[in-house]
Design a protein around this motif. Structure first.
Motif, PDB file in Angstrom:
ATOM      1  N   ALA A  63       0.821  -1.216   0.000  1.00 50.08           N
ATOM      2  CA  ALA A  63       0.000   0.000   0.000  1.00 50.08           C
ATOM      3  C   ALA A  63       0.852   1.263   0.000  1.00 50.08           C
ATOM      4  CB  ALA A  63      -0.944  -0.010   1.199  1.00 50.08           C
ATOM      5  N   GLN A  64       1.900   1.293   0.817  1.00 48.60           N
ATOM      6  CA  GLN A  64       2.740   2.494   0.880  1.00 48.60           C
ATOM      7  C   GLN A  64       3.406   2.757  -0.467  1.00 48.60           C
ATOM      8  OE1 GLN A  64       5.950   2.317   3.743  1.00 48.60           O
ATOM      9  NE2 GLN A  64       6.768   4.329   3.172  1.00 48.60           N
ATOM     10  N   ALA A  65       3.962   1.706  -1.063  1.00 41.86           N
ATOM     11  CA  ALA A  65       4.642   1.875  -2.348  1.00 41.86           C
ATOM     12  C   ALA A  65       3.672   2.316  -3.434  1.00 41.86           C
ATOM     13  CB  ALA A  65       5.316   0.563  -2.748  1.00 41.86           C
ATOM     14  N   ALA A  66       2.508   1.694  -3.487  1.00 43.51           N
ATOM     15  CA  ALA A  66       1.528   2.038  -4.515  1.00 43.51           C
ATOM     16  C   ALA A  66       1.098   3.497  -4.388  1.00 43.51           C
ATOM     17  CB  ALA A  66       0.324   1.102  -4.410  1.00 43.51           C
ATOM     18  N   GLU A  67       0.881   3.949  -3.161  1.00 40.76           N
ATOM     19  CA  GLU A  67       0.453   5.335  -2.951  1.00 40.76           C
ATOM     20  C   GLU A  67       1.546   6.318  -3.350  1.00 40.76           C
ATOM     21  OE1 GLU A  67      -1.167   8.240   0.672  1.00 40.76           O
ATOM     22  OE2 GLU A  67      -0.916   6.078   1.001  1.00 40.76           O
ATOM     23  N   GLU A  68       2.791   6.046  -2.939  1.00 44.01           N
ATOM     24  CA  GLU A  68       3.885   6.963  -3.268  1.00 44.01           C
ATOM     25  C   GLU A  68       4.158   6.989  -4.770  1.00 44.01           C
ATOM     26  OE1 GLU A  68       7.428   6.533  -0.969  1.00 44.01           O
ATOM     27  OE2 GLU A  68       6.357   6.437   0.951  1.00 44.01           O
ATOM     28  N   LEU A  69       4.105   5.838  -5.416  1.00 44.54           N
ATOM     29  CA  LEU A  69       4.338   5.802  -6.861  1.00 44.54           C
ATOM     30  C   LEU A  69       3.230   6.507  -7.627  1.00 44.54           C
ATOM     31  CD1 LEU A  69       5.716   2.181  -7.435  1.00 44.54           C
ATOM     32  CD2 LEU A  69       6.980   4.337  -7.564  1.00 44.54           C
ATOM     33  N   THR A  70       1.991   6.310  -7.207  1.00 46.32           N
ATOM     34  CA  THR A  70       0.878   6.993  -7.870  1.00 46.32           C
ATOM     35  C   THR A  70       1.054   8.508  -7.787  1.00 46.32           C
ATOM     36  OG1 THR A  70      -0.646   5.155  -7.442  1.00 46.32           O
ATOM     37  CG2 THR A  70      -1.631   7.314  -7.862  1.00 46.32           C
ATOM     38  N   ASP A  71       1.470   9.002  -6.625  1.00 49.78           N
ATOM     39  CA  ASP A  71       1.694  10.443  -6.468  1.00 49.78           C
ATOM     40  C   ASP A  71       2.876  10.911  -7.312  1.00 49.78           C
ATOM     41  OD1 ASP A  71      -0.401  10.633  -4.706  1.00 49.78           O
ATOM     42  OD2 ASP A  71       0.848  10.539  -2.900  1.00 49.78           O
ATOM     43  N   CYS A  72       3.943  10.125  -7.321  1.00 49.21           N
ATOM     44  CA  CYS A  72       5.160  10.522  -8.040  1.00 49.21           C
ATOM     45  C   CYS A  72       4.968  10.499  -9.553  1.00 49.21           C
ATOM     46  CB  CYS A  72       6.309   9.602  -7.645  1.00 49.21           C
ATOM     47  SG  CYS A  72       7.861   9.905  -8.518  1.00 49.21           S
ATOM     48  N   LEU A  73       4.270   9.468 -10.050  1.00 48.66           N
ATOM     49  CA  LEU A  73       4.140   9.288 -11.497  1.00 48.66           C
ATOM     50  C   LEU A  73       2.903   9.956 -12.074  1.00 48.66           C
ATOM     51  CD1 LEU A  73       5.133   5.499 -11.804  1.00 48.66           C
ATOM     52  CD2 LEU A  73       6.612   7.519 -11.788  1.00 48.66           C
ATOM     53  N   GLY A  74       1.942  10.338 -11.227  1.00 54.01           N
ATOM     54  CA  GLY A  74       0.683  10.874 -11.736  1.00 54.01           C
ATOM     55  C   GLY A  74      -0.098   9.848 -12.530  1.00 54.01           C
ATOM     56  N   PHE A  75       0.025   8.609 -12.113  1.00 50.18           N
ATOM     57  CA  PHE A  75      -0.560   7.471 -12.832  1.00 50.18           C
ATOM     58  C   PHE A  75      -0.898   6.432 -11.779  1.00 50.18           C
ATOM     59  CE2 PHE A  75      -0.645   3.610 -15.310  1.00 50.18           C
ATOM     60  CZ  PHE A  75      -1.012   3.992 -16.601  1.00 50.18           C
ATOM     61  N   ASN A  76      -2.084   5.834 -11.853  1.00 53.46           N
ATOM     62  CA  ASN A  76      -2.467   4.871 -10.832  1.00 53.46           C
ATOM     63  C   ASN A  76      -1.594   3.626 -10.896  1.00 53.46           C
ATOM     64  OD1 ASN A  76      -3.966   3.584  -8.788  1.00 53.46           O
ATOM     65  ND2 ASN A  76      -5.236   2.549 -10.295  1.00 53.46           N
ATOM     66  N   ILE A  77      -0.882   3.366  -9.823  1.00 51.52           N
ATOM     67  CA  ILE A  77      -0.078   2.153  -9.700  1.00 51.52           C
ATOM     68  C   ILE A  77      -0.743   1.280  -8.637  1.00 51.52           C
ATOM     69  CG2 ILE A  77       2.178   1.156  -9.190  1.00 51.52           C
ATOM     70  CD1 ILE A  77       2.191   2.865 -11.689  1.00 51.52           C
ATOM     71  N   PRO A  78      -1.475   0.253  -9.045  1.00 57.09           N
ATOM     72  CA  PRO A  78      -2.152  -0.616  -8.075  1.00 57.09           C
ATOM     73  C   PRO A  78      -1.159  -1.407  -7.230  1.00 57.09           C
ATOM     74  CG  PRO A  78      -3.116  -0.834 -10.272  1.00 57.09           C
ATOM     75  CD  PRO A  78      -1.835  -0.087 -10.433  1.00 57.09           C
ATOM     76  N   GLN A  79      -1.636  -1.909  -6.104  1.00 60.07           N
ATOM     77  CA  GLN A  79      -0.770  -2.633  -5.184  1.00 60.07           C
ATOM     78  C   GLN A  79      -0.184  -3.900  -5.801  1.00 60.07           C
ATOM     79  OE1 GLN A  79      -1.945  -3.223  -1.098  1.00 60.07           O
ATOM     80  NE2 GLN A  79      -3.478  -1.605  -1.219  1.00 60.07           N
ATOM     81  N   ARG A  80      -0.899  -4.524  -6.724  1.00 58.68           N
ATOM     82  CA  ARG A  80      -0.433  -5.810  -7.251  1.00 58.68           C
ATOM     83  C   ARG A  80       0.574  -5.647  -8.381  1.00 58.68           C
ATOM     84  NH1 ARG A  80      -5.155  -4.481  -9.417  1.00 58.68           N
ATOM     85  NH2 ARG A  80      -5.424  -4.740 -11.652  1.00 58.68           N
ATOM     86  N   TRP A  81       0.787  -4.424  -8.908  1.00 59.84           N
ATOM     87  CA  TRP A  81       1.701  -4.236 -10.031  1.00 59.84           C
ATOM     88  C   TRP A  81       3.147  -4.516  -9.607  1.00 59.84           C
ATOM     89  CZ3 TRP A  81       0.792  -0.015 -14.226  1.00 59.84           C
ATOM     90  CH2 TRP A  81      -0.471  -0.204 -14.795  1.00 59.84           C
ATOM     91  N   SER A  82       3.936  -4.975 -10.549  1.00 57.94           N
ATOM     92  CA  SER A  82       5.333  -5.314 -10.265  1.00 57.94           C
ATOM     93  C   SER A  82       6.117  -4.107  -9.766  1.00 57.94           C
ATOM     94  CB  SER A  82       5.988  -5.885 -11.519  1.00 57.94           C
ATOM     95  OG  SER A  82       5.270  -7.007 -11.994  1.00 57.94           O
TER      96      SER A  82
END
Length: 532
Positions: free
Chosen positions: A121-140
């Motif tokens: 969850a933490q990684a997905a949230e930070e990546l989504t904010d950083c990339l401006g693109f939804n990164i779901p929790q299950r993505w590599s």
């Protein structure tokens, strides 16, 4: 599609082989020149919960593949009187996403972490904010960045990160490649280039440097290939991995490995804009091929790609049938205890059809079916529940309808975003997967739940492995310039029969009432996750 294949077709390699590693079954399917299935084999397996993470062992991968292949090859010999030595083409697909890392020597660095895990969850949230693109929790990408955040020591040795399909293809061919559909579940794809989004790669690399890592993401991810591209050929070692008997010859051309979302799209002829499909089994996901980009980022919606690279919106829910299957198993035990032995098909057919006799709102019964965490509804873990008031009407028909509704409820929450605020036009959805095996039941309820016509083809039972075999056939048989859309429409699906059911007003109202109770019951589910 009529089966017209001869023994000579098998000998001459006018066939294509598809292998798919699903959540509960590994299956191999051989198709003939008319694209009809000739033979198939399967192996049942289950994920393991080890050290708090859902995983599969790679030894089980090869045991399952070899078992499924051997069963399929035996059917070929029995039906055609000749051995299967050289299919004309080969393709591998598997469940998407997850984390499967290797070092420079090809040694696995950590246990395979599957799509089912919700520890990122933490990684997905930070990546989504950083990339401006939804990164779901299950993505590599989320799994990798969570490993970085955790400070896991093996990250410094990482040389190659891939999916399950990419791993199997690599072992069979030596090629570190991935179909664009599967790759789009590892990291965002730029629809203009058909490759990983370079600006987002640069931002991810900045995060890696901030945590003291010098490697770059683009160097460890598989090369991206579209449907129809050459993706290597079966090596001598790869042939022995598939068929230890030695009958299978090396040199068979292989198409890009794909994910189960992409093969589902192919198997339902849903690769053109305004088409969509819903795949319902252990998990459930709906795909909609877009005519235009979405207006903003939604955490409930994944932006992925078709096997040809076209943008598609995906609503993915971690749990669909496991709780339903568990209840069917209990019903079977009760029947057996009473002396009524029913085979699995008869049991499912009886109970699914019983659901159609239930009240439209399930008599007030609410089933919450989560076996694992569910990011769409913000649940960190799963606790299957059956919730009812004292005045709810607990009957077999209502119980079965409630469990079928539960298999569709979370999907509905995500689809409402696409068909509501985003006004995504869908002429219909085409369904496939285990939920649709009993004719007319889940199809009818799904149409009313999602408020869109749902079609089921005669080929719906073939599923993703057949879709992978079609991609393999496309790679070697397509005419110059022939698109995947045209190949499927003209050569594969032109004579396939289907049924299409529209939403039923009473069922639609009943499902809406069920969904209100379902959303309220999520509070109970959250309490149970924290308490148990």
């Amino acid at each position: 599609m009529e089966q017209e294949t001869t023994a000579q077709d098998v000998l001459d390699g006018r066939t294509a082989l598809g292998i798919e590693l699903g959540s509960t079954r590994i299956k191999a399917i051989l198709i003939g020149p008319d694209h009809a299935p000739l033979a198939s084999g399967a192996y049942s397996w289950e994920s393991r919960l080890e050290d708090g993470l859902w995983t599969y062992h790679l030894d089980d991968v090869w045991r399952g593949i070899q078992t499924a292949y051997a069963e399929m090859a035996a059917q070929v010999k029995e039906r055609y009187g000749v051995p299967l030595s050289r299919p004309g083409a080969l393709g591998v697909s598997a469940m998407m996403h997850g984390y499967l890392p290797f070092n420079r020597e090809g040694r696995q660095l950590a246990a395979f972490r599957t799509w089912r895990n919700t520890n990122t969850a933490q990684a997905a949230e930070e990546l989504t904010d950083c990339l401006g693109f939804n990164i779901p929790q299950r993505w590599s990408a989320a799994h990798l960045y969570q490993v970085v955040l955790n400070g896991e020591s093996h990250v410094g040795q990482l040389d190659f990160l891939t999916t399950l399909a990419g791993y199997v293809h690599w072992q069979l061919t030596g090629e570190k490649v991935l179909g664009v559909g599967d790759a789009s579940g590892m990291f965002p794809i730029d629809p203009e280039t058909g490759d990983y989004h370079q600006d987002m790669l640069d931002r991810f690399d900045g995060l890696l440097r901030a945590h003291g890592h010098s490697f770059t993401l683009g160097k460890v991810l598989p090369k991206v290939l579209p449907a129809g591209a050459a993706a290597g050929s079966l090596t001598t070692g790869g042939a022995r991995l598939l068929d230890p008997t030695g009958a299978l010859e090396p040199g068979i051309p292989c198409c890009p490995p794909e994910g189960d979302a992409g093969t589902g799209m192919v198997a339902t002829n849903s690769v053109a804009p305004r088409t969509g499909n819903v795949s319902a089994g252990t998990s459930v996901f709906a795909m909609a091929v877009l005519e235009r980009p979405l207006s903003r980022v939604y955490p409930e919606i994944d932006m992925v790609a078709t096997p040809a690279g076209a943008p598609a919106a995906m609503v993915h829910c971690n749990t669909c049938t496991p709780d339903l299957d568990a209840w069917v198993h209990v019903m079977g035990e009760a029947a057996a205890a009473a002396g009524a032995e029913l085979d699995t098909t008869a049991l499912y057919t009886m109970l699914y059809r019983k659901a159609l006799e239930g009240e439209p709102d399930c008599g007030g019964l609410i089933a919450c079916n989560y076996y694992s965490g569910e990011p769409v509804t913000g649940l960190s873990g799963g606790r299957p529940l059956l919730v009812r008031r004292p005045d709810s009407r607990l009957t077999l028909a209502n119980l079965m309808r409630a469990h079928l509704y539960a298999a569709m409820a979370t999907l509905k929450l995500g689809m409402d975003i696409l068909t509501g605020p985003e006004q995504v036009a869908l002429d219909r959805l085409t369904g496939h997967g285990g939920l649709f095996k009993v004719e007319g039941v889940a199809q009818r309820l799904m149409a009313s739940a999602l408020d869109v016509p749902v079609a089921v083809m005669d080929t719906a039972g073939e599923g993703g492995p057949w879709g992978m075999a079609l991609l393999a056939a496309y790679a070697v048989n397509r005419a110059p310039g022939e698109s995947l859309t045209d190949y499927l429409s003209r050569r594969v699906f032109s004579n396939v029969r289907e049924s299409c059911l529209s939403p039923n007003p009473k069922d639609r109202a009943g499902f809406a009432a069920f969904l209100d109770g379902y959303c309220a019951a999520l509070t109970v589910e959250r309490t149970a996750v924290n308490a148990l």
